[in-house]
Write a protein that holds these residues in place. Structure first.
Motif, short mmCIF file in Angstrom:
data_model
loop_
_atom_site.label_atom_id
_atom_site.label_comp_id
_atom_site.label_asym_id
_atom_site.label_seq_id
_atom_site.Cartn_x
_atom_site.Cartn_y
_atom_site.Cartn_z
N THR A 194 0.85 -1.18 0.00
CA THR A 194 0.00 0.00 0.00
C THR A 194 0.89 1.24 0.00
O THR A 194 1.91 1.29 0.70
CB THR A 194 -0.92 0.04 1.24
OG1 THR A 194 -0.10 0.21 2.38
CG2 THR A 194 -1.73 -1.21 1.39
N ILE A 195 0.52 2.23 -0.84
CA ILE A 195 1.28 3.49 -0.91
C ILE A 195 0.30 4.64 -0.71
O ILE A 195 -0.81 4.61 -1.25
CB ILE A 195 1.97 3.63 -2.28
CG1 ILE A 195 2.92 2.45 -2.51
CG2 ILE A 195 2.72 4.96 -2.38
CD1 ILE A 195 3.57 2.44 -3.87
N TYR A 196 0.70 5.61 0.09
CA TYR A 196 -0.20 6.74 0.31
C TYR A 196 0.61 8.00 0.59
O TYR A 196 1.76 7.93 1.02
CB TYR A 196 -1.15 6.46 1.49
CG TYR A 196 -0.43 5.96 2.72
CD1 TYR A 196 -0.20 4.61 2.89
CD2 TYR A 196 0.07 6.85 3.67
CE1 TYR A 196 0.50 4.14 4.00
CE2 TYR A 196 0.76 6.39 4.77
CZ TYR A 196 0.97 5.04 4.93
OH TYR A 196 1.67 4.58 6.00
N PHE A 197 0.00 9.12 0.30
CA PHE A 197 0.61 10.41 0.59
C PHE A 197 -0.32 11.14 1.55
O PHE A 197 -1.54 11.04 1.42
CB PHE A 197 0.76 11.23 -0.70
CG PHE A 197 1.76 10.62 -1.66
CD1 PHE A 197 1.40 9.57 -2.50
CD2 PHE A 197 3.07 11.08 -1.71
CE1 PHE A 197 2.32 8.99 -3.37
CE2 PHE A 197 3.99 10.51 -2.58
CZ PHE A 197 3.61 9.47 -3.41
N LYS A 198 0.27 11.85 2.50
CA LYS A 198 -0.56 12.58 3.46
C LYS A 198 -0.03 14.00 3.60
O LYS A 198 1.19 14.22 3.45
CB LYS A 198 -0.50 11.90 4.84
CG LYS A 198 -1.29 10.62 4.92
CD LYS A 198 -1.21 10.05 6.32
CE LYS A 198 -2.04 8.79 6.45
NZ LYS A 198 -1.94 8.22 7.79
#
Ligand code: ADP
Length: 652
Positions: A159-163
């Motif tokens: 899983t890859i995410y930007f915050k």
């Protein structure tokens, strides 16, 4: 006084101004000439009245060759037409215009503007063209990189995410969307972990992230235990890294997490297996020490009492006592050997079950009488020993392995006697016989601590009880029993209270066999065997065994011939015509019992051949039958067992 300007001075100023204007004009022209943009001016008829050097060089011409010409004489017709069309639009709208075209594999940005006089009348058109191929390629490759990155993000299982700095999702990949139960990644934008995880998990992640924003120190491979929305736990290895702008200010973070549930589970299993292996190693060491003791004790008994027997002056009573001690020690040793063979076979997956119609009550009664005798012999007067059977049941048969059933119950009874100093031992059948048959052995002995109830079924496992002296055994019995029970399609369980006693339950599937349920069996009187006129051939190479068999068969009235190896047995069988039964030893020099049986069987299908097997092993017995024996008897031969077996064949 105001200074008046003279005519000469005025002339001088005008000249100065003209020179300045022409200087600036030439600077301007030079500038336009030299810039790397193709620039031109056309009159209202579409004829070039000015072009810069760059324009001319693009056409491989001199500027003077272009002036006065129109587009049709300089460019291919199609291109000329499109240039003219664009010019017309600019001139008619009197408005500047810029646009991009692709020509011969190159991109151009074109700017066109009308040239108007002070009254707003059109004098001509100005144009400028810039080659933007390399910028275009840069943008194109950037967008291609973007596409690659997107494809990578969406197809990677991690899983890859930007915050952003408030820990709000600004971009997530498909795997992350799946993890948090969303159909589309876009649904996550602006939301936080608090929208998808329970408070505790979200809070922990939030704290971690705020720390990264405060310090800039990344979080690398942190193992986190999370919960799916259905409550199922899973583990991830999470990495979170701050994202910075060109001024090195933290603007958010990128996170990547890998699901490591499988690795965690495998590691857990490996750790358990390792602990088990270490435990089993310890148990094995204890087992060997124990075994040495278990072998030495009966061996000492056998050697000691045998030496005592040498004394010519001993009384008959003493002699009987010594012999009975030697017998008992020998049986202990035999049982030990059987246990070791059984456990090895179980571990090798080679222990086989021989099912037949098994008279259950008969077996229980037999066990009761054997253990009653043992109880007497061992002077266990403080133990009240009982067999309890359900009312109205005389006998019934069960399709199972009778020997293995006896073996399990013998073991359980043996343990009950071993671990009960005084009190009660009861065994029997539970009354409800429907789908299963439940045998039980209950005692009021030392009992088993709660935490050891499962362990005792592991091989070599023994519970050390400081209050109980003289604990003997190898820790193999219950391991064998529980494996045997499984092979018979059933199971063993224990109920126990430490210090109060134990109850073992053997549950077998109720498979009644052809004789059906509850068959009444008449009381049998101890039989006497009479085989007058029967001819027996005993094949046995050991003298001691010959003497023993002669003694056993003495009173039956049968005629006995002797052969001391396989070869002799074959010869005697073919020279004597009337042999009814051959008692065949298997392990003999020259031709062994198997070969001899096969050769005899080739010529004679009716003679009864009973094998004497030295090992109580199941496959040994099967091998005898395959070679042509009718039946087998295990050594050491029990008198009653042999006579009953022989009688079965000699009287039918
Ligand atoms: P062993 O040969 O040592 O008796 P088993 O496998 O038969 O081996 O039994 C394992 C252990 O289980 C025993 O050493 C003993 O601690 C415990 N045990 C078995 N049966 C009983 C019983 N009836 N009462 C108390 N403890 C028992």
């Amino acid at each position: 006084m105001e200074k008046t300007t003279s005519y000469e001075e005025l002339i001088e100023k005008i000249k100065q101004l003209e020179s300045d204007v022409s200087k600036y004009k030439s600077i301007g022209e030079n500038l336009v000439d030299k810039i790397p943009y193709a620039s031109w001016i056309k009159d209202t008829e579409g004829k070039f009245i000015y072009v810069n050097e760059y324009f001319a060089s693009q056409l491989n011409l001199q500027t003077k060759d272009i002036i006065g010409k129109d587009s049709y004489s300089l460019f291919p017709p199609e291109e000329a037409m499109s240039r003219e069309d664009e010019d017309k639009i600019v001139l008619s709208q009197k408005k500047s215009k810029s646009y991009e075209i692709l020509n011969n594999g190159k991109w151009y940005e074109i700017y066109k503007a009308p040239l108007l006089n002070s009254k707003g009348e059109v004098l001509g058109i100005f144009g400028m063209t810039k080659d933007i191929t390399s910028e275009k390629n840069k943008v194109y490759s950037l967008s291609r990189e973007g596409e690659f990155l997107r494809a990578l993000m969406d197809n990677i299982p991690d899983t890859i995410y930007f915050k952003d700095k408030q820990s709000r999702f600004t971009l997530i990949n498909k795997a992350k969307a799946r993890e948090i139960g969303l159909v589309s990644p876009d649904e996550a934008i602006g939301k936080t972990d608090f929208d998808f995880f329970d408070k505790e998990q979200a809070e922990q992640a939030f704290q971690d992230e705020q720390k990264i924003f405060a310090t800039g120190i990344p979080l690398i491979n942190k193992v986190e235990k999370l919960k799916h929305q259905d409550g199922e736990p899973y583990w991830v290895s999470a990495t979170k890294i701050a994202i910075k702008d060109e001024l090195n200010r933290i603007t958010g973070l990128v996170g990547i997490s890998r699901n490591i549930t499988y690795n965690i589970q495998v590691n857990k299993k490996l750790r358990e297996a390792k602990e088990k292996a270490e435990e089993s190693d310890k148990l094995k060491t204890a087992f060997l020490a124990n075994m040495s003791h278990e072998i030495r004790t009966p061996m000492n008994g056998i050697i000691g009492f045998s030496n005592l027997l040498k004394d010519p002056d001993i009384s008959t009573e003493d002699r009987d006592e010594y012999i009975s001690q030697i017998n008992s020690c020998s049986n202990t040793l035999l049982n030990l050997i059987d246990d070791i063979i059984d456990i090895s076979k179980i571990e090798a997956g080679q222990l086989r079950i021989m099912e037949s119609e098994t008279p259950v009550i008969h077996i229980l009664k037999d066990l009761y009488s054997s253990f009653s005798k043992i109880k007497e012999q061992e002077n266990k007067f403080d133990i009240d020993f009982n067999l309890k059977l359900p009312e109205n049941i005389e006998e019934f048969t069960l399709i199972t392995d009778p020997n293995r059933l006896k073996q399990i119950l013998t073991n359980l009874l043996g343990n009950a006697f071993k671990f009960t100093g005084k009190g009660k031992i009861e065994f029997g059948l539970m009354p409800d016989i429907t789908k299963t048959v439940v045998f039980y052995v209950k005692d009021t002995g030392i009992g088993i601590p709660e935490d050891k109830k499962d362990v005792i079924f592991d091989r070599f496992a023994q519970v050390f009880d400081p209050g109980f002296k003289g604990q003997k055994g190898t820790g193999l019995g219950l391991a064998i029993c529980s494996n045997l029970a499984k092979l018979l399609g059933g199971s063993i369980r224990v109920e126990s209270q430490y210090g109060k006693g134990s109850a073992f339950f053997l549950e077998l599937p109720y498979n009644p066999g052809s004789k059906g349920k509850m068959v009444t069996v008449k009381n049998k009187l101890k039989p006497s065997f009479s085989w007058e006129g029967k001819q027996l051939l005993i094949v046995e190479d050991e003298r001691i065994n010959q003497i023993y068999l002669r003694e056993i068969l003495k009173k039956t009235g049968a005629s006995i011939s002797w052969a001391s190896n396989g070869k002799e047995a074959i010869e005697m069988h073919s020279s004597m015509q009337d042999i009814d039964m051959i008692l065949m030893d298997l392990k003999m020099p020259e031709i062994d019992g198997y070969q001899a049986t096969r050769r005899i069987r080739e010529k004679d299908s009716s003679v009864i051949i009973i094998a004497q097997t030295a090992y109580a092993m199941q496959d040994e017995r099967e091998k005898c039958i395959q070679h042509g024996c009718n039946d087998y008897v295990s050594k050491p031969i029990q008198k009653d067992q042999l006579l009953e077996l022989m009688n079965k064949y000699l009287t039918t």
